[in-house]
Design a protein around this motif. Structure first.
Motif, short mmCIF file in Angstrom:
data_model
loop_
_atom_site.label_atom_id
_atom_site.label_comp_id
_atom_site.label_asym_id
_atom_site.label_seq_id
_atom_site.Cartn_x
_atom_site.Cartn_y
_atom_site.Cartn_z
N VAL A 13 0.85 -1.19 0.00
CA VAL A 13 0.00 0.00 0.00
C VAL A 13 0.89 1.24 0.00
N TYR A 14 0.64 2.12 -0.97
CA TYR A 14 1.33 3.40 -0.98
C TYR A 14 0.36 4.46 -1.51
N ASN A 15 0.02 5.39 -0.64
CA ASN A 15 -0.88 6.50 -1.01
C ASN A 15 -2.11 6.02 -1.79
N VAL A 40 0.85 -4.06 3.76
CA VAL A 40 2.15 -3.48 4.06
C VAL A 40 2.15 -2.03 3.57
N ASP A 41 2.11 -1.10 4.53
CA ASP A 41 2.17 0.32 4.16
C ASP A 41 3.62 0.68 3.88
N ASP A 42 3.85 1.21 2.68
CA ASP A 42 5.19 1.51 2.20
C ASP A 42 5.51 3.00 2.35
N GLY A 43 5.23 3.53 3.55
CA GLY A 43 5.56 4.93 3.82
C GLY A 43 4.57 5.93 3.24
N SER A 44 3.30 5.56 3.17
CA SER A 44 2.28 6.46 2.63
C SER A 44 2.26 7.78 3.39
N THR A 69 9.32 2.00 5.96
CA THR A 69 9.69 3.20 5.22
C THR A 69 9.59 2.90 3.73
N ASN A 70 9.42 3.95 2.95
CA ASN A 70 9.21 3.78 1.52
C ASN A 70 10.41 3.11 0.86
N GLY A 71 10.10 2.06 0.12
CA GLY A 71 11.15 1.33 -0.60
C GLY A 71 10.64 0.76 -1.91
N GLY A 72 9.37 1.01 -2.21
CA GLY A 72 8.79 0.50 -3.45
C GLY A 72 7.96 -0.75 -3.23
#
Length: 170
Positions: A13-15, A40-44, A69-72
């Motif tokens: 999940v991202y934004n 899995v929230d990827d830093g949204s 943290t965001n990693g794709g």
């Protein structure tokens, strides 16, 4: 279906705040019951994490929420794989809405204990019309051959179109 194997559905999940409510309805509408959802929230930076946390808190035995943290998307999927406990794994996108029998049909179609099932994609356009991006021809092959067909375009014509849902034995 007797002796249902457990399927872990990993959702990076991202934004995705805009799409999550419809996706959650689709998750909840699945007829196959032996599932665990790993979101899995990827830093949204929008409200995605709060929506995921709330949705998962309703049934913590079957719904897990992990933040990172965001990693794709690939990084998020790998974190999901580490958290998954199912016999099979299915990757699901945070904006997906699937047929209620999608998981049931995929599990039922697994030809071998270590089988792989691949399904096609249909895009529903804003006007409600449906557009098949590609379809699957039903056939049974060994797992290694299925992966080769999927990645090599044998089922779909090109690698660019090979973005279907895949369920595989862990």
């Amino acid at each position: 279906m007797k002796n249902q194997p457990k399927v872990s559905l990993i959702v990076p999940v991202y934004n995705a705040e805009k799409w999550l409510p419809a996706s959650f309805r689709s998750f909840e509408g699945q007829t196959y019951s032996n599932t665990e959802w790993v979101l899995v929230d990827d830093g949204s930076v929008d409200g995605s994490a709060a929506l995921c946390s709330k949705w998962c808190s309703v049934d913590p035995k079957k719904r897990r929420f992990v933040r990172k943290t965001n990693g794709g998307a690939s990084s998020a999927r790998n974190v999901g794989l580490d958290a998954a406990t199912g016999d099979y794994v299915l990757f699901w996108d945070s904006d997906d809405e699937q047929d209620p029998k999608a998981i049931e049909k995929m599990v039922r179609s697994l030809p071998l204990a270590n089988g792989i099932a691949v399904c096609a994609i249909r895009r529903v356009l804003p006007d409600g019309s449906r557009h098949d991006l590609f379809t699957c021809k039903h056939h049974v092959v060994e797992p290694d051959a299925a992966v080769g067909e999927w990645l090599g375009g044998g089922l779909y014509g090109s690698l660019l179109e090979a973005c279907a849902k895949t369920i595989a034995h862990r």
